[in-house]
Enzyme design. Structure first.
Site, PDB file in Angstrom:
ATOM      1  N   ASN A  96       0.855  -1.186   0.000  1.00  0.00           N
ATOM      2  CA  ASN A  96       0.000   0.000   0.000  1.00  0.00           C
ATOM      3  C   ASN A  96       0.891   1.237   0.000  1.00  0.00           C
ATOM      4  OD1 ASN A  96      -2.220   1.670   0.222  1.00  0.00           O
ATOM      5  ND2 ASN A  96      -2.428   1.419   2.430  1.00  0.00           N
ATOM      6  N   ASP A 306      -5.136  -4.473  10.821  1.00  0.00           N
ATOM      7  CA  ASP A 306      -5.322  -3.819   9.515  1.00  0.00           C
ATOM      8  C   ASP A 306      -4.914  -2.353   9.617  1.00  0.00           C
ATOM      9  OD1 ASP A 306      -5.840  -4.071   6.822  1.00  0.00           O
ATOM     10  OD2 ASP A 306      -7.942  -3.508   6.985  1.00  0.00           O
ATOM     11  N   GLY A 325      -9.880   3.580   6.396  1.00  0.00           N
ATOM     12  CA  GLY A 325      -8.777   3.066   7.189  1.00  0.00           C
ATOM     13  C   GLY A 325      -8.695   3.637   8.586  1.00  0.00           C
TER      14      GLY A 325
END
Length: 418
Positions: A96, A306, A325
């Site tokens: 990412n 996460d 997020g």
């Protein structure tokens, strides 16, 4: 690196000293002696902390640090320090970043940035070039360079034939393919779970069906290819059922759940706090309960924070425009212990190692020291001051958590926050 840990309760079912309170002598990075009482004639650094518990080092199967390209969100160096002080001796780094980690030189770069840290970094390479979902990336070359799996972070593979080919190809060298569980055409522009709350709030809904269709499709492809699949961050009760059925068929599949998807429901969206804008979205109480049951019976193999740092410019905007997020490393243990016993929480934090080929280091004499130090009894309210990450986008701010992490002893280094 030498140290003497005093009066520590060991939480490790693979150790002969499980549930016993002992001293642990570490010499040159290895556990040289475990006993009820050990003297310190060599004047090693002594670690003597309140209600000290020690377990095998924890592993997080899904973290993002931003670097390269998004250093304003987080750097690899500070991310690894944050992970260490949150109890993690190993983390799997998502592709990412910008550019996306999709070739062997990228894998080599992030590994070099992680050298000489207490927490070990294990890179996950992108499944497709630039994570664009069109052409496979250099999977075999990346694995040779140190990639432990292949995943286009939070980007579904819309072309089933591409995933089929990836599964078949990875079989030849034992690669682990990850597929994000979302059918994008069904999810559409949805930003929260499609249910009563999305209607009340006037926000576009992302239905559970979008996830479940993709999970079902991927499991059919897995059965056809006889490959090896990991499904990251499932979030619905039906997804748990589908994985349970696949495991009953002996398919080579594992899955994880994001900690925030078992801690929060979509009821927390009422204030339009963008820290609760996550992907997959927060679901219903029924889904939470099914996910927790799936963790208890082993259908879901592991939890992940996460962890996804995002700068304020991407969060302090209207809900529709905010990025998905939340960070979660710092709050992971405290949140888990509000749901599970200490023994189960530790099990969930170490379960993923075998799947991702991370060495397991039981607490036995002669083994390399790979330890997490913590106090499971401390109750506290998680505040912004508890955040160690550069970005502060935590959904857990203001939540009552249980359990304080002291730090880790790993990779011949000691990193403890007193």
């Amino acid at each position: 690196m030498n140290a003497l840990i005093k009066s520590a309760t060991i939480v490790d079912s693979k150790s002969d000293f499980h549930n016993e309170t002992v001293d642990i002598l570490i010499e040159k990075g290895r556990i040289s002696k475990i006993a009820k009482r050990i003297s310190n004639p060599n004047n090693y650094k002594e670690i003597n902390l309140e209600n000290l518990h020690v377990s095998q080092g924890w592993f997080d199967s899904s973290v993002s640090f931003g670097e390269p390209g998004y250093e304003e969100r987080e750097t690899i160096s500070n991310g690894l320090k944050t992970a260490a002080l949150s109890g993690f001796t190993a983390v799997a780094l998502n592709a990412n970043s910008n550019p996306v980690i999709d070739c062997n030189t990228d894998i080599t770069f992030v590994k070099s940035k992680a050298e000489n840290h207490a927490t070990r970094l294990y890179p996950i390479g992108a499944l497709t070039q630039s994570s664009n979902g069109k052409d496979l990336a250099e999977l075999f070359d990346m694995q040779n360079a140190g990639a432990i799996a292949f995943y286009d972070y939070q980007k579904p593979i819309s072309n089933p034939n591409l995933l089929k080919i990836a599964l078949q190809y990875a079989v030849s060298f034992g690669g682990l393919v990850c597929s994000f569980p979302q059918e994008q055409k069904i999810a559409g522009l949805g930003v929260v779970n499609e249910e009563v709350n999305s209607t009340k709030l006037g926000l576009k809904g992302n239905p559970a069906l979008a996830e479940e269709l993709q999970v079902a499709r991927d499991l059919f492809l897995l059965e056809y290819t006889e490959g090896k699949l990991h499904i990251p961050t499932i979030s619905t009760s039906k997804s748990v059922e589908l994985v349970r059925e696949a495991k009953a068929k002996k398919l080579d599949v594992t899955c994880s759940v994001a900690l925030h998807n078992i801690f929060f429901t979509d009821d927390f969206l009422s204030d339009f706090d963008t820290n609760f804008k996550v992907l997959p979205p927060l679901r219903t109480k029924k889904d939470c309960e099914a996910l927790i049951e799936g963790l208890k019976d082993g259908t879901i193999d592991m939890v992940t924070s996460d962890h996804n740092p995002l700068d304020i410019e991407h969060k302090k905007v209207e809900f529709d425009y905010a990025k998905y997020g939340t960070i979660g490393l710092e709050s992971a243990f405290g949140a888990l212990q509000t749901i599970f016993t200490t023994k189960k929480a530790i099990s969930l934090l170490t379960n993923g190692k075998e799947r991702f080929h991370i060495p397991e280091r039981p607490i036995v004499e002669g083994e390399k020291a790979d330890l997490t130090l913590f106090n499971p009894s401390t109750n506290y309210t998680f505040k912004k001051e508890n955040i160690l990450s550069k970005s502060k986008n935590s959904a857990f701010i203001g939540q009552n958590l249980k359990g304080k992490v002291y730090g880790i002893i790993a990779n011949s280094k000691i990193l403890i926050n007193l």
